[in-house]
Each structure stands twice: as C-alpha cells, then as structure tokens.
Design a protein around this motif. Structure first.
Motif, PDB file in Angstrom:
ATOM      1  N   ARG A 147      -7.945  58.888  69.840  1.00 27.61           N
ATOM      2  CA  ARG A 147      -8.577  60.215  69.892  1.00 27.61           C
ATOM      3  C   ARG A 147      -9.604  60.371  68.768  1.00 27.61           C
ATOM      4  NH1 ARG A 147      -5.162  63.716  73.419  1.00 27.61           N
ATOM      5  NH2 ARG A 147      -3.432  62.376  73.967  1.00 27.61           N
ATOM      6  N   SER A 172      -4.568  55.551  85.871  1.00 29.76           N
ATOM      7  CA  SER A 172      -3.884  56.833  86.021  1.00 29.76           C
ATOM      8  C   SER A 172      -2.434  56.627  86.446  1.00 29.76           C
ATOM      9  CB  SER A 172      -4.604  57.718  87.046  1.00 29.76           C
ATOM     10  OG  SER A 172      -4.530  57.148  88.329  1.00 29.76           O
ATOM     11  N   ALA A 185      -1.359  57.183  79.456  1.00 28.73           N
ATOM     12  CA  ALA A 185      -1.390  57.021  77.997  1.00 28.73           C
ATOM     13  C   ALA A 185      -0.014  57.175  77.356  1.00 28.73           C
ATOM     14  CB  ALA A 185      -2.343  58.045  77.392  1.00 28.73           C
ATOM     15  N   SER A 186       0.980  57.527  78.121  1.00 30.08           N
ATOM     16  CA  SER A 186       2.285  57.891  77.566  1.00 30.08           C
ATOM     17  C   SER A 186       2.991  56.786  76.780  1.00 30.08           C
ATOM     18  CB  SER A 186       3.206  58.412  78.673  1.00 30.08           C
ATOM     19  OG  SER A 186       3.504  57.381  79.607  1.00 30.08           O
ATOM     20  N   THR A 206      -2.237  56.592  69.891  1.00 28.57           N
ATOM     21  CA  THR A 206      -3.090  57.598  70.528  1.00 28.57           C
ATOM     22  C   THR A 206      -3.902  58.398  69.522  1.00 28.57           C
ATOM     23  OG1 THR A 206      -1.207  59.108  70.658  1.00 28.57           O
ATOM     24  CG2 THR A 206      -1.728  57.834  72.640  1.00 28.57           C
ATOM     25  N   ASP A 260      -5.451  59.016  82.106  1.00 32.23           N
ATOM     26  CA  ASP A 260      -4.826  60.334  82.073  1.00 32.23           C
ATOM     27  C   ASP A 260      -3.633  60.301  81.111  1.00 32.23           C
ATOM     28  OD1 ASP A 260      -2.738  59.116  83.508  1.00 32.23           O
ATOM     29  OD2 ASP A 260      -3.223  60.117  85.387  1.00 32.23           O
ATOM     30  N   GLU A 261      -3.055  61.477  80.871  1.00 35.47           N
ATOM     31  CA  GLU A 261      -1.941  61.584  79.921  1.00 35.47           C
ATOM     32  C   GLU A 261      -0.742  60.726  80.343  1.00 35.47           C
ATOM     33  OE1 GLU A 261      -1.769  63.132  76.924  1.00 35.47           O
ATOM     34  OE2 GLU A 261      -3.878  63.696  77.103  1.00 35.47           O
ATOM     35  N   ASP A 262      -0.465  60.669  81.630  1.00 32.55           N
ATOM     36  CA  ASP A 262       0.659  59.859  82.094  1.00 32.55           C
ATOM     37  C   ASP A 262       0.442  58.384  81.786  1.00 32.55           C
ATOM     38  OD1 ASP A 262       2.122  62.022  83.047  1.00 32.55           O
ATOM     39  OD2 ASP A 262       1.388  61.821  85.098  1.00 32.55           O
TER      40      ASP A 262
END
Length: 96
Positions: free
Chosen positions: A85, A34, A75-76, A81, A71-73
C-alpha cells in the motif's frame, strides 16, 4: 477438471493463458487476481521464492512495468500488505 479434482461447475468458463517466456519479453504486463481461492498462490507468487512449482513467481524477475490488480480476498494471505500500500501511494504521488 477431472485432473484437478474440481467439479465442472467450479472450473472457469474461460481463461486467457500465455507462456511465461512470452510474458517476460513484453514491455508491460497486467496481472489480475480475484477471490479467496487465489489468495494462497498469489502470496506464493509475490512473496515466495521463484520456483517452477509456482509459475507466476517468475514475474518477480519481470524487467518491464508490471501492474498487479487484486481484490481484498485475493490479498488476504499476503504478509506485507502495508508495504504494498505504501508503494502504491508513492507511485500515485509521483504520477506512476
């Protein structure tokens, strides 16, 4: 903390660690990542070459079931991506 150059406040209050050899011997593993501070190393571990410079990259060789929760952060910095997904949707569709 002195070796890393980080302030004491920036260091984690606790950590759970285990050697990569022990992890690779497990039947199942979960990796939790995260925050933006972990984004670059996550991208290197998942999408870069397997190298001793990024110990977590050895998980690319993991023979068991590895679940990665991010989390998105975190994965940035991942470049693929859309693919991840898609794989997640396929796994859910097949009850995995």
């Amino acid at each position: 903390y002195k070796v890393t150059g980080a302030s004491r406040e920036d260091m984690p209050g606790f950590a759970i660690t285990m050697g990569i050899g022990t992890i690779l011997e497990a039947r199942n593993a979960i990796m939790l990542v995260s925050g933006k501070k972990k984004a670059e190393v996550l991208a290197k571990a998942v999408e870069g070459p397997v190298t001793s410079q990024v110990t977590a990259s050895a998980l690319q060789l993991y023979p068991g079931k590895l679940t990665v929760v991010i989390d998105e952060d975190a994965a940035s910095k991942l470049a693929h991506t859309a693919h991840y997904r898609h794989v997640e949707k396929m796994n859910q569709a097949h009850g995995r």
